[in-house]
Design a protein around this motif. Sequence first.
Motif, PDB file in Angstrom:
ATOM      1  N   ILE A   7       0.853  -1.206   0.000  1.00  0.00           N
ATOM      2  CA  ILE A   7       0.000   0.000   0.000  1.00  0.00           C
ATOM      3  C   ILE A   7       0.884   1.251   0.000  1.00  0.00           C
ATOM      4  O   ILE A   7       2.074   1.172   0.317  1.00  0.00           O
ATOM      5  CB  ILE A   7      -0.934   0.053   1.241  1.00  0.00           C
ATOM      6  N   ALA A   8       0.279   2.372  -0.358  1.00  0.00           N
ATOM      7  CA  ALA A   8       1.000   3.644  -0.242  1.00  0.00           C
ATOM      8  C   ALA A   8       1.423   3.822   1.217  1.00  0.00           C
ATOM      9  O   ALA A   8       0.706   3.401   2.133  1.00  0.00           O
ATOM     10  CB  ALA A   8       0.096   4.793  -0.665  1.00  0.00           C
ATOM     11  N   ARG A   9       2.590   4.419   1.434  1.00  0.00           N
ATOM     12  CA  ARG A   9       3.073   4.570   2.812  1.00  0.00           C
ATOM     13  C   ARG A   9       2.029   5.328   3.641  1.00  0.00           C
ATOM     14  O   ARG A   9       1.575   6.398   3.251  1.00  0.00           O
ATOM     15  CB  ARG A   9       4.397   5.330   2.824  1.00  0.00           C
ATOM     16  N   PRO A  10       1.650   4.783   4.799  1.00  0.00           N
ATOM     17  CA  PRO A  10       0.623   5.431   5.622  1.00  0.00           C
ATOM     18  C   PRO A  10       1.158   6.644   6.405  1.00  0.00           C
ATOM     19  O   PRO A  10       2.372   6.853   6.513  1.00  0.00           O
ATOM     20  CB  PRO A  10       0.201   4.338   6.602  1.00  0.00           C
ATOM     21  N   ASP A  11       0.234   7.404   6.948  1.00  0.00           N
ATOM     22  CA  ASP A  11       0.520   8.498   7.873  1.00  0.00           C
ATOM     23  C   ASP A  11      -0.244   8.211   9.163  1.00  0.00           C
ATOM     24  O   ASP A  11      -1.249   7.518   9.153  1.00  0.00           O
ATOM     25  CB  ASP A  11       0.025   9.832   7.299  1.00  0.00           C
ATOM     26  N   ASP A  12       0.238   8.794  10.254  1.00  0.00           N
ATOM     27  CA  ASP A  12      -0.462   8.644  11.531  1.00  0.00           C
ATOM     28  C   ASP A  12      -1.054  10.000  11.899  1.00  0.00           C
ATOM     29  O   ASP A  12      -0.333  10.953  12.175  1.00  0.00           O
ATOM     30  CB  ASP A  12       0.523   8.165  12.614  1.00  0.00           C
ATOM     31  N   TRP A  13      -2.381  10.071  11.906  1.00  0.00           N
ATOM     32  CA  TRP A  13      -3.055  11.369  12.078  1.00  0.00           C
ATOM     33  C   TRP A  13      -3.309  11.738  13.527  1.00  0.00           C
ATOM     34  O   TRP A  13      -4.097  12.639  13.803  1.00  0.00           O
ATOM     35  CB  TRP A  13      -4.332  11.410  11.213  1.00  0.00           C
ATOM     36  N   HIS A  14      -2.603  11.070  14.466  1.00  0.00           N
ATOM     37  CA  HIS A  14      -2.724  11.444  15.892  1.00  0.00           C
ATOM     38  C   HIS A  14      -1.628  10.743  16.700  1.00  0.00           C
ATOM     39  O   HIS A  14      -1.740   9.556  17.001  1.00  0.00           O
ATOM     40  CB  HIS A  14      -4.107  11.041  16.423  1.00  0.00           C
ATOM     41  N   VAL A  15      -0.582  11.486  17.059  1.00  0.00           N
ATOM     42  CA  VAL A  15       0.475  10.897  17.907  1.00  0.00           C
ATOM     43  C   VAL A  15       0.888  11.849  19.032  1.00  0.00           C
ATOM     44  O   VAL A  15       0.822  13.069  18.894  1.00  0.00           O
ATOM     45  CB  VAL A  15       1.769  10.536  17.135  1.00  0.00           C
ATOM     46  N   HIS A  16       1.374  11.221  20.119  1.00  0.00           N
ATOM     47  CA  HIS A  16       2.032  11.963  21.199  1.00  0.00           C
ATOM     48  C   HIS A  16       3.501  11.564  21.153  1.00  0.00           C
ATOM     49  O   HIS A  16       3.833  10.417  21.440  1.00  0.00           O
ATOM     50  CB  HIS A  16       1.430  11.594  22.556  1.00  0.00           C
ATOM     51  N   LEU A  17       4.347  12.504  20.781  1.00  0.00           N
ATOM     52  CA  LEU A  17       5.774  12.182  20.669  1.00  0.00           C
ATOM     53  C   LEU A  17       6.576  12.654  21.881  1.00  0.00           C
ATOM     54  O   LEU A  17       7.761  12.347  21.988  1.00  0.00           O
ATOM     55  CB  LEU A  17       6.357  12.774  19.380  1.00  0.00           C
ATOM     56  N   ARG A  18       5.919  13.414  22.778  1.00  0.00           N
ATOM     57  CA  ARG A  18       6.600  13.904  23.991  1.00  0.00           C
ATOM     58  C   ARG A  18       7.811  14.767  23.632  1.00  0.00           C
ATOM     59  O   ARG A  18       7.916  15.274  22.535  1.00  0.00           O
ATOM     60  CB  ARG A  18       7.007  12.747  24.921  1.00  0.00           C
ATOM     61  N   ASP A  19       8.772  14.842  24.562  1.00  0.00           N
ATOM     62  CA  ASP A  19       9.907  15.742  24.363  1.00  0.00           C
ATOM     63  C   ASP A  19      11.129  15.123  25.051  1.00  0.00           C
ATOM     64  O   ASP A  19      10.999  14.121  25.764  1.00  0.00           O
ATOM     65  CB  ASP A  19       9.574  17.122  24.964  1.00  0.00           C
TER      66      ASP A  19
END
Length: 345
Positions: A7-19
Amino acid sequence: MTDRIVIARPDDWHVHLRDGAMLDAVAPYTARQFARAIVMPNLVPPVTTAAAASAYRDRIRKAAGPGFEPLMTVYLTDGIDPDELERGYAEGVWVAAKLYPAHATTNSAHGVTDIAKIKAGLARMQKIGMKLLIHGEVTDKAVDIFDREKTFIDRVMAPLRRDFPGLKIVFEHITTKEAAEFVLAQKADTAATITPHHLIIDRNSIFEGGVRPHLYCLPIAKRAIHRDALRKAATSGDARFFLGTDTAPHTVETKEAACGCAGIFNAPAALEAYVQVFDEEKALDKFEAFASLNGPAFYGLPVNKEKIALSRAANAIPDRVAAAGTGVVAFLGGKTIPWRFDGPV
Ligand code: DOR
Ligand code: ZN
């Protein structure tokens, strides 16, 4: 039987990446699978200015490495300045604003106490086409925790939808049949993200044999009928539903505590978890729409050109990953699941 999908490379439309150290540890897991991600702004202090969002974006790019594009959001507060919203959007710093009802979840103390307080900001967003991302739960303690999303629809979401008919809204991480039905009853300008964990667990899972703090998140998982309604919505192919993991890492110590934090860290095997659900629902042909096409269409962004593959193969998920001098327990950690992410093809 389909044993491999490309499939086309997906995106994640909601993440918490912190700091800081946590960001450095977790960002590579998201960047390994996804080309872009909508990054939540609930840091301490929250991301409320274009300058803060831009500096945070630089830190994410450094932690994630090349080939990953963070899409930033601004945290709405009662005092948000419509001009600042527009400036950040016009300068390409952020693509959306996140509405946390005050005290609804992790680091939401500065959130919005009353929609009436941010009307000018919402009107500006509607005018310029900036998206509104909503944590849809009431904070009224008199409302049962399992009813807070449903009640939010009646008290906040429906009136907001009526008052700002041209605003593009994402109802984030929906967990109920009512939320799926609400989205389906709107036009194309209302969409929803769905997490892998809300497609897999129900509220019983949180108490299976004892309290399972690593399955505690907000909105909390609901009854099986709700999970099944979400599975139906996600696998329907309807353009209003798309992938948003809500991966939300907390250290093992802050999860396994007398008052444990809300959040499920699913980044290590997010795509594998989702594809397993689509496989079980006999809807592998709809997976690309959910993971890679519907989100870009809603946000008005191009579909990623790169392709990735997933195969049917026994895949042992690591129990925990090292992070910030300690560990974070992964969703499905310690389990062997039937799909594997093969990476770019
Ligand atoms: O479970 C959750 N964790 N829900 C949220 O809304 C926030 C998130 C976090 O930041 O930990
Ligand atoms: Zn979230």
